[in-house]
Write a protein that holds these residues in place. Structure first.
Motif, PDB file in Angstrom:
ATOM      1  N   PRO A 121       0.800  -1.387  -0.327  1.00 14.86           N
ATOM      2  CA  PRO A 121      -0.077  -0.187   0.527  1.00 14.86           C
ATOM      3  C   PRO A 121       0.880   1.230  -0.016  1.00 14.86           C
ATOM      4  O   PRO A 121       0.327   2.131  -0.699  1.00 14.86           O
ATOM      5  N   SER A 122       2.091   1.001   0.507  1.00 18.53           N
ATOM      6  CA  SER A 122       3.158   2.519   0.946  1.00 18.53           C
ATOM      7  C   SER A 122       3.361   2.837  -0.616  1.00 18.53           C
ATOM      8  O   SER A 122       3.416   4.267  -1.452  1.00 18.53           O
ATOM      9  N   PHE A 123       3.808   1.936  -1.583  1.00 22.22           N
ATOM     10  CA  PHE A 123       4.485   1.950  -2.685  1.00 22.22           C
ATOM     11  C   PHE A 123       2.913   1.893  -3.762  1.00 22.22           C
ATOM     12  O   PHE A 123       3.344   2.532  -4.979  1.00 22.22           O
ATOM     13  N   GLN A 124       1.882   1.613  -3.674  1.00 21.42           N
ATOM     14  CA  GLN A 124       0.404   1.722  -3.928  1.00 21.42           C
ATOM     15  C   GLN A 124       0.199   3.123  -4.960  1.00 21.42           C
ATOM     16  O   GLN A 124      -0.063   3.885  -5.355  1.00 21.42           O
ATOM     17  N   LEU A 125       0.665   4.413  -3.379  1.00 22.61           N
ATOM     18  CA  LEU A 125       0.255   5.862  -3.308  1.00 22.61           C
ATOM     19  C   LEU A 125       1.114   5.782  -3.996  1.00 22.61           C
ATOM     20  O   LEU A 125       0.193   7.263  -4.826  1.00 22.61           O
ATOM     21  N   ILE A 126       1.896   5.735  -4.550  1.00 23.49           N
ATOM     22  CA  ILE A 126       3.241   6.245  -5.296  1.00 23.49           C
ATOM     23  C   ILE A 126       2.066   6.102  -7.149  1.00 23.49           C
ATOM     24  O   ILE A 126       2.136   6.916  -7.903  1.00 23.49           O
ATOM     25  N   CYS A 127       1.812   4.374  -6.558  1.00 26.79           N
ATOM     26  CA  CYS A 127       1.170   5.286  -8.004  1.00 26.79           C
ATOM     27  C   CYS A 127      -0.032   5.858  -8.932  1.00 26.79           C
ATOM     28  O   CYS A 127      -0.508   6.058  -9.018  1.00 26.79           O
ATOM     29  N   LEU A 128      -0.826   5.880  -6.902  1.00 28.20           N
ATOM     30  CA  LEU A 128      -2.060   6.602  -7.049  1.00 28.20           C
ATOM     31  C   LEU A 128      -1.682   7.759  -7.251  1.00 28.20           C
ATOM     32  O   LEU A 128      -2.823   7.904  -8.086  1.00 28.20           O
ATOM     33  N   ILE A 129      -0.473   8.509  -6.799  1.00 29.47           N
ATOM     34  CA  ILE A 129      -0.301   9.721  -7.410  1.00 29.47           C
ATOM     35  C   ILE A 129      -0.386   9.659  -8.469  1.00 29.47           C
ATOM     36  O   ILE A 129      -0.045  11.094  -9.155  1.00 29.47           O
ATOM     37  N   ALA A 130       0.857   9.061  -9.168  1.00 31.68           N
ATOM     38  CA  ALA A 130       0.982   9.783 -10.614  1.00 31.68           C
ATOM     39  C   ALA A 130       0.375   9.010 -11.450  1.00 31.68           C
ATOM     40  O   ALA A 130      -0.321  10.225 -12.215  1.00 31.68           O
ATOM     41  N   LEU A 131      -0.717   7.799 -11.378  1.00 31.97           N
ATOM     42  CA  LEU A 131      -1.977   8.049 -12.289  1.00 31.97           C
ATOM     43  C   LEU A 131      -2.490   9.080 -12.126  1.00 31.97           C
ATOM     44  O   LEU A 131      -3.222   9.392 -13.335  1.00 31.97           O
ATOM     45  N   THR A 132      -2.917   9.613 -11.185  1.00 30.11           N
ATOM     46  CA  THR A 132      -4.423  10.725 -10.671  1.00 30.11           C
ATOM     47  C   THR A 132      -3.936  11.762 -10.944  1.00 30.11           C
ATOM     48  O   THR A 132      -4.265  12.487 -12.106  1.00 30.11           O
ATOM     49  N   TYR A 133      -2.936  12.373 -10.963  1.00 27.46           N
ATOM     50  CA  TYR A 133      -1.581  13.086 -11.338  1.00 27.46           C
ATOM     51  C   TYR A 133      -0.952  13.163 -12.859  1.00 27.46           C
ATOM     52  O   TYR A 133      -0.753  14.592 -13.296  1.00 27.46           O
ATOM     53  N   SER A 134      -0.974  12.162 -13.451  1.00 30.83           N
ATOM     54  CA  SER A 134      -0.354  11.952 -14.737  1.00 30.83           C
ATOM     55  C   SER A 134      -0.474  12.830 -16.024  1.00 30.83           C
ATOM     56  O   SER A 134      -0.037  13.212 -16.528  1.00 30.83           O
ATOM     57  N   VAL A 135      -2.178  13.148 -15.854  1.00 31.24           N
ATOM     58  CA  VAL A 135      -2.514  13.997 -17.235  1.00 31.24           C
ATOM     59  C   VAL A 135      -2.692  15.540 -16.694  1.00 31.24           C
ATOM     60  O   VAL A 135      -2.568  16.583 -17.453  1.00 31.24           O
ATOM     61  N   ILE A 136      -2.866  15.322 -15.546  1.00 29.33           N
ATOM     62  CA  ILE A 136      -3.051  17.511 -15.179  1.00 29.33           C
ATOM     63  C   ILE A 136      -1.890  17.668 -14.562  1.00 29.33           C
ATOM     64  O   ILE A 136      -1.668  19.030 -14.357  1.00 29.33           O
ATOM     65  N   ALA A 137      -0.794  17.211 -14.350  1.00 25.31           N
ATOM     66  CA  ALA A 137       0.500  17.993 -13.942  1.00 25.31           C
ATOM     67  C   ALA A 137       1.528  16.475 -14.260  1.00 25.31           C
ATOM     68  O   ALA A 137       1.516  15.993 -13.340  1.00 25.31           O
ATOM     69  N   PRO A 138       1.752  16.461 -14.963  1.00 26.25           N
ATOM     70  CA  PRO A 138       2.511  15.467 -15.675  1.00 26.25           C
ATOM     71  C   PRO A 138       3.975  15.515 -15.388  1.00 26.25           C
ATOM     72  O   PRO A 138       4.888  14.349 -15.199  1.00 26.25           O
ATOM     73  N   LEU A 139       4.682  16.095 -14.602  1.00 24.67           N
ATOM     74  CA  LEU A 139       5.616  16.464 -13.995  1.00 24.67           C
ATOM     75  C   LEU A 139       5.641  15.411 -13.388  1.00 24.67           C
ATOM     76  O   LEU A 139       7.374  15.072 -12.869  1.00 24.67           O
ATOM     77  N   VAL A 140       4.140  14.794 -12.044  1.00 21.42           N
ATOM     78  CA  VAL A 140       4.374  14.167 -11.258  1.00 21.42           C
ATOM     79  C   VAL A 140       5.001  12.666 -11.206  1.00 21.42           C
ATOM     80  O   VAL A 140       6.025  11.448 -10.902  1.00 21.42           O
ATOM     81  N   VAL A 141       4.764  12.605 -13.157  1.00 15.29           N
ATOM     82  CA  VAL A 141       5.317  10.946 -13.419  1.00 15.29           C
ATOM     83  C   VAL A 141       6.620  10.863 -13.388  1.00 15.29           C
ATOM     84  O   VAL A 141       7.196   9.884 -13.097  1.00 15.29           O
ATOM     85  N   GLY A 142       6.827  11.921 -13.847  1.00 15.42           N
ATOM     86  CA  GLY A 142       8.613  11.679 -13.935  1.00 15.42           C
ATOM     87  C   GLY A 142       8.904  11.387 -12.606  1.00 15.42           C
ATOM     88  O   GLY A 142      10.645  10.636 -12.234  1.00 15.42           O
ATOM     89  N   PHE A 143       9.001  12.614 -11.585  1.00 17.56           N
ATOM     90  CA  PHE A 143       9.147  11.804 -10.059  1.00 17.56           C
ATOM     91  C   PHE A 143       8.718  10.774  -9.470  1.00 17.56           C
ATOM     92  O   PHE A 143       9.762   9.984  -9.314  1.00 17.56           O
ATOM     93  N   ALA A 144       7.815  10.136 -10.141  1.00 13.66           N
ATOM     94  CA  ALA A 144       7.639   8.480  -9.668  1.00 13.66           C
ATOM     95  C   ALA A 144       8.210   7.749 -10.164  1.00 13.66           C
ATOM     96  O   ALA A 144       8.855   6.725  -9.567  1.00 13.66           O
ATOM     97  N   ALA A 145       8.459   8.064 -11.399  1.00 12.39           N
ATOM     98  CA  ALA A 145       9.422   7.216 -12.167  1.00 12.39           C
ATOM     99  C   ALA A 145      10.719   6.314 -11.162  1.00 12.39           C
ATOM    100  O   ALA A 145      11.146   5.686 -10.899  1.00 12.39           O
ATOM    101  N   ILE A 146      11.489   8.152 -11.057  1.00 14.25           N
ATOM    102  CA  ILE A 146      12.670   8.183 -10.469  1.00 14.25           C
ATOM    103  C   ILE A 146      12.347   7.381  -9.207  1.00 14.25           C
ATOM    104  O   ILE A 146      13.220   6.723  -8.526  1.00 14.25           O
ATOM    105  N   SER A 147      11.980   8.002  -8.576  1.00 13.63           N
ATOM    106  CA  SER A 147      10.921   7.147  -6.786  1.00 13.63           C
ATOM    107  C   SER A 147      11.131   5.773  -6.504  1.00 13.63           C
ATOM    108  O   SER A 147      11.354   4.845  -6.007  1.00 13.63           O
TER     109      SER A 147
END
Length: 885
Positions: free
Chosen positions: A576-602
């Motif tokens: 669940p701790s890392f599913q949260l990162i998935c949740l953040i990345a997917l939810t903001y992927s279209v409205i704030a795409p920069l988040v996806v890059g930070f999630a990939a590095i994380s």
């Protein structure tokens, strides 16, 4: 909306730097600690190699000495090596991290080249990082780019989920049909609970399951359990007190000798070292109000009484009343699977719960006695408590989210202006790093409470408790860490406008919601940099090894445990701790795409941290879930997809772009259809093994693995046929059945190779007769083809990924099998107290006093060094070394 936001100030970049700089510094420090001490402090950084109690098959090879050579060394390892060293649970957790690092990287490739220009140019005048978000788009026609890219990206995620479910299902079936797993007692034993009274009689059960070899009835051991619990608690108190006074006596004598003072006489009188008995250890029989007793004298007498009482209760345990639960052993996994798959198709077992793949240590024994009504009520109670806790927890989490946007609050609410007097660096830390750390601390308090509620809810096995924890902790992460924090952050930036125009609350929140991504950029920095480097540095393990362990551990047993006990991963909390990162990345992927890059590095950094930690530091989790947490996490990712799609749809609604609303609504429907289809197709396959897979794996080439549906149709046919005459021994027997008919060793403690007996010789002949694995790889096509066509990862190809150690059968000691699934209180042994031997003869006197009362005290393999510190020379009394395949 454009006017209101144009020209507004933003501190998003400075906030990010305020988080990035300190987290980067901390990460560098942790990494340097790891690199500097990795080879010299092997007990901390390579205990899987240095601790003798780790079995040979689970000792990884030596890691290279180069600064980062360990990373390339581990990445180059083949799948069989990783499966053996990490276990199925660890392997699939690593796969989870890698797959979603890939998904986030794919998101960068798909989204950034289009969405960054769309969001930045001719926008609403937002500044710094806010200009990269959906909230900066002024022209509503540009929203079509967001719609179609959401289709593309979310469609890719759904495909990856499907691909991984196909792979996991095939892998689990291949794993269960390896000789090692096939011969496990847990793979041949079925637990039935809430059995109707008419079907509970042994004659009835053997009529339903004529191939069964052993039956273990669960019984009411409440009184015996209380006695065993009391004995366990008292023996620990007694051992601690006895070790304590011996250490004091030796330390005092050494000090007096060093100072040349008169020594206590007689030397073997313990009271002389405790101020003539005035400092003897005492305790109260009840908390605060109980009678105060001498711990050493009382414990010896009471333990002697309990030993006699418990021994009598254990000898007469079969006279205890039965409860409607029974363990049924079958001669082979093949026979078990036939019976297991048949339970739902017999009306006599309506409402009966069935379990397989559980070892005796996995059972939560008190919950077996719950009736259906009690279990339902306890489940409702636990769910209600957890739901209320989620709601309550939103308050502190929302405050944390509001702090991340404190600059908006001070700008809009003048009475908070004093906060602006702080230095800018401190302000940056307060608005970025402090909320992230506070949120991490808040969420770390939740999992133990959820697990306690899981037991209250009536979970039967540890696996069930872990699944319960994973589900509820993910719910906490979604509601608190994401929704409450995101909405709290957005509300903080819009609070004044909402007060002035309450009717505009939703549109204002929708406008400001993309800004909350700045908080999660800081969150991802903390996880990606600090969490990964902290895991490598193993600061807690280092501190316990070098400082705290030496202060806290006084007895030989404590020191033995400290050295030989390795940490275990808790995947029900990690997922669940890392599913949260998935949740953040997917939810903001279209409205704030920069988040996806930070999630990939994380994900990338965390992957390498766990690759090393799970291989060299942590031992396998005691409870083997066969990677089941992975499948649960894949289904839970649909929550992230729904949230992402609904959020995008809401933004389109508030901007009144109805064409985009309709298009996004269509995709939400597609996602829901895929979700339901995946549940229908895969959930029935996750707890069973197709009979044809077992026969094919045993060498019967008249059968093939049903790759087309992975056994979905077959399990229904087998289940129905069982009650139509297919439940007789030998009707569908294979050579493997006879091989596994005589198990001989403790599943949890005594895995042994059987290379010197006839059974392994027979099994090796069958394995040698299988088609060469190369043919499976050639038939499957290339890696790219297998990626886009998941079912080309055939059963034979996945079997190639099983370690060589899994090709050994397991034998069981008949004495263990006879009582394997009896409640542990029935076989609980008398406690063995372990103390160090001293030169004054104090340990010998205390040992003899205890033995006269029927309490086993031993001072073998333990003593004192020249400085008066306890030390051990061997394992504790009655220790049985675990030999694992």
């Amino acid at each position: 909306m454009a006017d209101s936001s144009s020209g507004e100030t933003s501190a998003s970049a400075s906030q990010l730097l305020s988080t990035l700089i300190p987290t980067l510094v901390i990460s560098v420090i942790f990494t340097l600690i790891f690199l500097a001490l990795r080879k010299s402090e092997k007990r901390v950084y390579e205990p899987r190699r240095s601790v003798e109690t780790v079995s040979k098959d689970l000792k990884p090879d030596e890691s290279p000495k180069g600064m980062f050579a360990w990373a390339t060394h581990l990445v180059s390892k083949p799948t069989p090596y990783l499966v053996q060293q990490l276990g199925a649970d660890g392997y699939f957790f690593l796969r989870f991290l890698f797959e979603f690092s890939f998904i986030c990287f794919l998101g960068c490739i798909l989204l950034w080249p289009i969405l960054f220009p769309v969001n930045i140019t001719n926008g609403n005048g937002k500044k710094q990082l806010d200009m990269l978000t959906f909230g900066n788009v002024r022209n509503k026609d540009r929203y079509f780019a967001h719609v179609f890219l959401s289709w593309l990206f979310f469609g890719a995620v759904i495909f990856v989920i499907y691909r991984e479910l196909v792979y996991y299902t095939t892998f689990r079936h291949a794993l269960q049909t390896t000789p090692m797993y096939d011969s496990l007692l847990s793979s041949r034993t079925m637990l039935l609970t809430e059995i109707p009274e008419a079907a509970l009689l042994e004659t009835e059960l053997r009529g339903y399951f004529p191939t069964a070899t052993n039956l273990w009835y669960a019984r009411d051991y409440k009184e015996l359990s209380e006695q065993v619990k009391e004995r366990t608690k008292l023996s620990a108190k007694y051992e601690g007190a006895l070790n304590g006074v011996l250490c004091k006596a030796v330390s005092l004598r050494n000090k007096l000798q060093k100072k040349g003072k008169e020594l206590p006489e007689p030397a073997d009188d313990l009271n002389k070292y405790l101020k003539d008995g005035k400092k003897r250890p005492t305790h109260r029989l009840k908390f605060l109000i109980g009678e105060k007793v001498d711990t050493l004298d009382y414990s010896v007498d009471k333990l002697g009484e309990l030993n006699k009482t418990i021994k009598k209760g254990q000898a007469e345990h079969n006279s205890n009343s039965q409860i409607p639960s029974v363990f049924i052993e079958f001669p082979s996994q093949l026979e078990l699977q036939r019976a297991y798959q048949a339970i739902p198709y017999n009306s006599d077992f309506k409402g009966t719960k069935r379990f397989t793949g559980i070892a005796p240590d996995d059972v939560i024994w008190p919950n077996l006695a719950l009736t259906k009504t009690k279990r339902r009520l306890k489940k409702i109670l636990a769910s209600t408590i957890l739901t209320l806790t989620i709601i309550f927890w939103c308050i502190p989490v929302a405050v944390v989210g509001a702090i991340s946007n404190i600059n908006f609050l001070t700008e809009k609410l003048p009475w908070l202006d004093f906060i602006n007097n702080m230095p800018s660096a401190l302000m940056g830390i307060i608005t970025s790093l402090l909320p992230v750390v506070a949120l991490a601390i808040l969420m770390s308090l939740i999992p133990p409470f959820i697990k306690k509620m899981g037991k209250v809810a009536g979970c039967i096995t540890v696996q069930q408790v872990n699944t319960y924890c994973q589900n509820w902790f993910f719910a906490f992460q979604v509601v608190n860490t994401f929704l409450a924090a995101a909405l709290g952050s957005s509300a903080a930036s819009s609070v004044q406008s909402i007060i002035q125009k309450p009717e505009s609350a939703m549109s204002l929140l929708a406008s400001e919601l993309p800004k909350s991504s700045n908080f999660y950029l800081s969150y991802l920095c903390l996880y990606g940099l600090v969490f990964s480097s902290k895991a490598l540095a193993n600061v807690v393990g280092l501190a316990l090894s070098k400082v705290l362990g030496r202060i806290l551990d006084k007895s030989p047993r404590a020191k033995w445990k400290r050295y030989t006990t390795l940490g275990q991963p808790d995947f029900s909390v990690l997922y669940p701790s890392f599913q949260l990162i998935c949740l953040i990345a997917l939810t903001y992927s279209v409205i704030a795409p920069l988040v996806v890059g930070f999630a990939a590095i994380s994900f990338f950094l965390i992957f390498f941290a766990f690759l090393y930690t799970l291989t060299y530091v942590l031992q396998h989790a005691q409870t083997d879930a066969r990677g089941r947490n992975y499948a649960t996490s894949l289904f839970q990712l649909f929550v992230a997809l729904y949230l992402a799609e609904v959020l995008i749809l809401a933004l389109f609604v508030f901007s009144k772009n109805w064409a985009c609303v309709a298009l996004e609504g269509v995709w939400i429907l597609v996602t829901a259809v895929c979700h339901q289809w995946f549940k229908w197709k895969f959930l029935p396959l996750l707890e069973i093994v197709p009979v044809s897979a077992i026969k094919y794996a045993s060498g019967d080439r008249t059968f093939q693995y049903p790759m087309y549906d992975q056994g979905l149709k077959e399990i229904k046919t087998e289940g129905q046929n069982y009650w139509e005459g297919g439940n007789q021994l030998g009707l569908s027997s294979s050579p493997l059945d006879q091989v596994l008919a005589d198990p001989k060793t403790d599943e949890s403690d005594a895995y042994t190779r059987t290379g010197t007996n006839e059974k392994e010789s027979a099994s090796e002949k069958r394995l040698d007769s299988l088609p060469p694995v190369a043919s499976a790889k050639e038939a499957s096509g290339g890696a790219v083809a297998r990626f886009f066509k998941p079912k080309q990862n055939s059963f034979d190809l996945v079997r190639e990924e099983m370690p060589a150690a899994y090709l050994n059968y397991i034998e069981y000691n008949p004495d263990f099998v006879r009582t394997a699934y009896d409640d542990p209180v029935v076989t609980d042994e008398e406690p063995h107290i372990w103390i160090p031997k001293d030169n004054m003869g104090l340990s010998e006197i205390e040992k003899n006093k205890a033995l006269k009362n029927g309490v086993d005290v031993s001072d073998s393999d333990a003593g004192f060094d020249e400085k008066g510190r306890t030390e051990y020379y061997g394992p504790p009394p009655s220790y049985e070394e675990a030999l694992k395949v």
